[in-house]
Design a protein around this motif. Structure first.
Motif, PDB file in Angstrom:
ATOM      1  N   ARG A  97       0.841  -1.203   0.000  1.00 17.02           N
ATOM      2  CA  ARG A  97       0.000   0.000   0.000  1.00 17.02           C
ATOM      3  C   ARG A  97       0.870   1.245   0.000  1.00 17.02           C
ATOM      4  O   ARG A  97       1.993   1.235   0.501  1.00 17.02           O
ATOM      5  CB  ARG A  97      -0.910   0.018   1.237  1.00 17.02           C
ATOM      6  N   ALA A  99       0.736   5.875  -1.217  1.00 18.14           N
ATOM      7  CA  ALA A  99       0.033   6.967  -1.875  1.00 18.14           C
ATOM      8  C   ALA A  99       0.014   6.753  -3.382  1.00 18.14           C
ATOM      9  O   ALA A  99      -0.956   7.119  -4.061  1.00 18.14           O
ATOM     10  CB  ALA A  99       0.692   8.298  -1.534  1.00 18.14           C
ATOM     11  N   ASP A 123      -9.182  -0.847  -8.207  1.00 12.30           N
ATOM     12  CA  ASP A 123     -10.113  -0.070  -7.385  1.00 12.30           C
ATOM     13  C   ASP A 123     -10.492  -0.821  -6.115  1.00 12.30           C
ATOM     14  O   ASP A 123     -10.658  -0.214  -5.052  1.00 12.30           O
ATOM     15  CB  ASP A 123     -11.370   0.258  -8.197  1.00 12.30           C
ATOM     16  N   HIS A 126      -6.890  -0.995  -3.925  1.00 10.12           N
ATOM     17  CA  HIS A 126      -6.114   0.227  -3.698  1.00 10.12           C
ATOM     18  C   HIS A 126      -6.971   1.458  -3.996  1.00 10.12           C
ATOM     19  O   HIS A 126      -6.565   2.337  -4.775  1.00 10.12           O
ATOM     20  CB  HIS A 126      -4.862   0.222  -4.576  1.00 10.12           C
ATOM     21  N   PRO A 127      -8.136   1.569  -3.368  1.00 11.23           N
ATOM     22  CA  PRO A 127      -9.036   2.671  -3.719  1.00 11.23           C
ATOM     23  C   PRO A 127      -8.515   4.047  -3.316  1.00 11.23           C
ATOM     24  O   PRO A 127      -8.905   5.058  -3.909  1.00 11.23           O
ATOM     25  CB  PRO A 127     -10.322   2.333  -2.956  1.00 11.23           C
ATOM     26  N   ASP A 128      -7.632   4.088  -2.309  1.00  8.46           N
ATOM     27  CA  ASP A 128      -7.160   5.375  -1.807  1.00  8.46           C
ATOM     28  C   ASP A 128      -5.823   5.795  -2.408  1.00  8.46           C
ATOM     29  O   ASP A 128      -5.300   6.857  -2.067  1.00  8.46           O
ATOM     30  CB  ASP A 128      -7.041   5.326  -0.282  1.00  8.46           C
ATOM     31  N   ALA A 129      -5.253   4.962  -3.269  1.00 12.90           N
ATOM     32  CA  ALA A 129      -3.970   5.276  -3.898  1.00 12.90           C
ATOM     33  C   ALA A 129      -4.198   5.816  -5.301  1.00 12.90           C
ATOM     34  O   ALA A 129      -5.233   5.558  -5.930  1.00 12.90           O
ATOM     35  CB  ALA A 129      -3.103   4.023  -3.972  1.00 12.90           C
ATOM     36  N   ASN A 144      -6.926   3.237 -11.737  1.00 13.84           N
ATOM     37  CA  ASN A 144      -8.106   3.227 -10.876  1.00 13.84           C
ATOM     38  C   ASN A 144      -8.780   4.602 -10.927  1.00 13.84           C
ATOM     39  O   ASN A 144      -8.298   5.533 -11.581  1.00 13.84           O
ATOM     40  CB  ASN A 144      -7.746   2.804  -9.451  1.00 13.84           C
ATOM     41  N   ARG A 145      -9.915   4.703 -10.256  1.00 18.99           N
ATOM     42  CA  ARG A 145     -10.700   5.937 -10.348  1.00 18.99           C
ATOM     43  C   ARG A 145      -9.925   7.139  -9.818  1.00 18.99           C
ATOM     44  O   ARG A 145     -10.001   8.242 -10.369  1.00 18.99           O
ATOM     45  CB  ARG A 145     -12.028   5.766  -9.605  1.00 18.99           C
ATOM     46  N   LYS A 146      -9.180   6.930  -8.706  1.00 19.73           N
ATOM     47  CA  LYS A 146      -8.441   8.063  -8.144  1.00 19.73           C
ATOM     48  C   LYS A 146      -7.351   8.535  -9.100  1.00 19.73           C
ATOM     49  O   LYS A 146      -7.116   9.750  -9.242  1.00 19.73           O
ATOM     50  CB  LYS A 146      -7.838   7.685  -6.796  1.00 19.73           C
TER      51      LYS A 146
END
Length: 503
Positions: A97, A99, A123, A126-129, A144-146
């Motif tokens: 994990r 950033a 997603d 690792h949704p927050d990366a 991913n979305r981010k």
């Protein structure tokens, strides 16, 4: 040791005056340069480096390397061994994990289940990366979305895949792919990129690749390119040939570089279905894409020729190769440049006529023999994308050599393994027997002709008095054995200093 003798094993070098490889018993090194190939001139009581029966050749070059990407995509971030969608998802789940989560080298053409890389597991895990995986050829990626939000791509930008509802899937091609990769890789912490450079450089030196032609792509500002070139000094003991992959010959001249380009993309890749071909793909619609107009290409070449800068482009499909050759014919008036060494990277789907025209113009062909080993076999990705008849003519190494063209070798790492010996093995084992090189010509691609490509043959690339003591010590002797099978690098030397040794 400032002066020493090297002996105890067979040595070989190319001799351009005779056009042959010469064999000798050793040589004398003084202050990092070769003083003599006659051991009788060694003098008394100087130190001796004993080869212990191993063979010695000029140090290898790799004429097409993406250094930072190679280092970033090592270890758990290397998806080259993935063979189905389930293992793809498992490897994503196991990634550390952070950033930023950046991986690469996935290749669905090797997957057993017919699946394709998707953003769903990225997603999910690792949704927050800011997370991105790049395909093995670099010509498509999955975000991913981010990461999509971070890249902030204009909705009308070519290459954004969308589902039936018009929502981006996270798969990107063409300009969208390059914009996203540049944004995300550019945002990585500097130390993460420099650590990746150091890892990749050590990998290269262990493989005998002392001379590295580093492709610098999509960095944006001139200051960013200057900083990246300066950072190479701290990446390791390799000898650097930075290639600014922009259509800016004047900038290369200002930096004191004799060449510009490399990955200046005239088209895309076969794996991503974006290489510009004259006949449609077999497994999808269309004929790929040309990324620049004819006038843009001609203007770039004309500027380079006028400034005395050797210019190159990435051209894979026959339509892109034709655009390139036709532009050079107009700029050069159908004759070789009297002072420059212009070049084409990859040159995969070339017709016999195009090969002959390149040879006539003196265009250097920077090719990657491992491409054939990875995808050229019957039933491989080239067969699937293009059909067997067309695939059989690709990466025409021996045809280009017979036509009189100059070939130089690279691995396009991380697309292929950063290993000149693997490249030479592949060149001698082409799936089409008519396109196989002999051992000596394969060696030339990665030694003397590579030095000429780097405008460095007056300093290195062969073993001769006055030149740098740049060499590799090999377990196995390819010329004596007539094969690269079983040959491995034992040591790599630069300017008379051992910079890598395999225990």
């Amino acid at each position: 040791m400032s002066t020493f003798a090297v002996t105890g094993g067979p040595c070989a070098t190319y001799d351009p005056s005779s056009g042959a490889w010469l064999r000798f018993d050793g040589f004398v090194v003084s202050d990092g340069r070769i003083a003599s190939l006659d051991l009788r001139e060694a003098g008394r009581d100087i130190p001796v480096v004993d080869l212990d029966g191993r063979a010695l050749y000029p140090a290898f070059a790799d004429c097409h390397v993406h250094l930072t990407d190679t280092g970033l995509f090592l270890g758990p971030y290397d998806f080259s061994a993935v063979r189905d969608a389930a293992s793809y998802a498992r490897q994503i789940a196991a990634l550390p994990r952070g950033a930023f989560v950046v991986g690469g080298n996935y290749d669905e053409s090797h997957w057993d289940d017919g699946g394709s890389a998707s953003a769903a597991p990225i997603d999910a895990h690792h949704p927050d990366a800011i997370a991105m995986l790049a395909r093995v050829d670099g010509h498509s990626c999955v975000l991913n979305r981010k990461a999509l939000a971070f890249a902030d791509l204009p909705p009308e930008l070519p290459g954004i895949e969308r589902d039936v509802d018009g929502t981006p899937t996270g798969r990107l091609f063409l300009e969208a792919n390059w914009r996203a990769q540049s944004a995300i890789l550019g945002a990585l912490p500097a130390e993460a990129k420099r650590a990746a450079d150091r890892r990749a450089t050590q990998t290269a030196l262990r493989e005998g690749a002392l001379h590295l032609h580093v492709q610098l792509v999509g960095l944006g500002s001139h200051d960013a390119y200057r900083a990246e070139i300066a950072a190479l000094r701290d990446a390791g003991a390799a000898k650097w040939h930075p290639k600014i992959c922009e259509r800016e010959p004047a900038f290369a001249r200002d930096l004191g570089l004799p060449y510009v380009g490399g990955d200046v993309f005239l088209d895309g890749s076969i794996g991503s279905g974006t290489a510009a071909v004259s006949e449609p793909y077999h497994d999808r619609d269309g004929c790929g894409h040309l990324m620049h107009g004819d006038d843009e290409v001609e203007r770039y070449f004309a500027d380079a020729e006028a400034l005395g800068i050797s210019a190159g482009v990435h051209a894979i499909g026959d339509r892109a190769i034709e655009q390139c050759i036709a532009a050079w014919e107009r700029v050069l008036g159908g004759r070789p440049s009297p002072r420059n060494r212009h070049f084409i990277e990859h040159f995969e789907i070339a017709t016999p006529a195009q090969i002959a025209r390149c040879a006539h113009l003196g265009i250097f062909l920077s090719m990657q023999p491992q491409f054939d080993a990875y995808w050229g076999f019957p039933g491989g990705m080239y067969d699937v994308r293009l059909g067997a008849p067309r695939a059989r003519t690709m990466n025409a190494l021996a045809s280009a050599k017979r036509a009189g063209a100059t070939l130089v070798g690279g691995d396009d790492s991380p697309v292929c393994r950063l290993s000149p010996l693997d490249g030479m093995r592949a060149a001698c084992a082409h799936h089409n027997a008519d396109e196989r090189l002999d051992v000596e010509d394969a060696l030339l691609m990665y030694t003397y002709d590579a030095a000429r490509f780097g405008h460095a043959e007056a300093r290195t690339g062969r073993l001769a008095p006055g030149l740098a003591a740049d060499f590799v010590v090999l377990d196995g002797d390819p010329i004596a054995q007539r094969t690269f099978e079983g040959v491995r690098v034992a040591q790599t030397w630069s300017d008379g200093t051992c910079v890598a040794e395999l225990r």
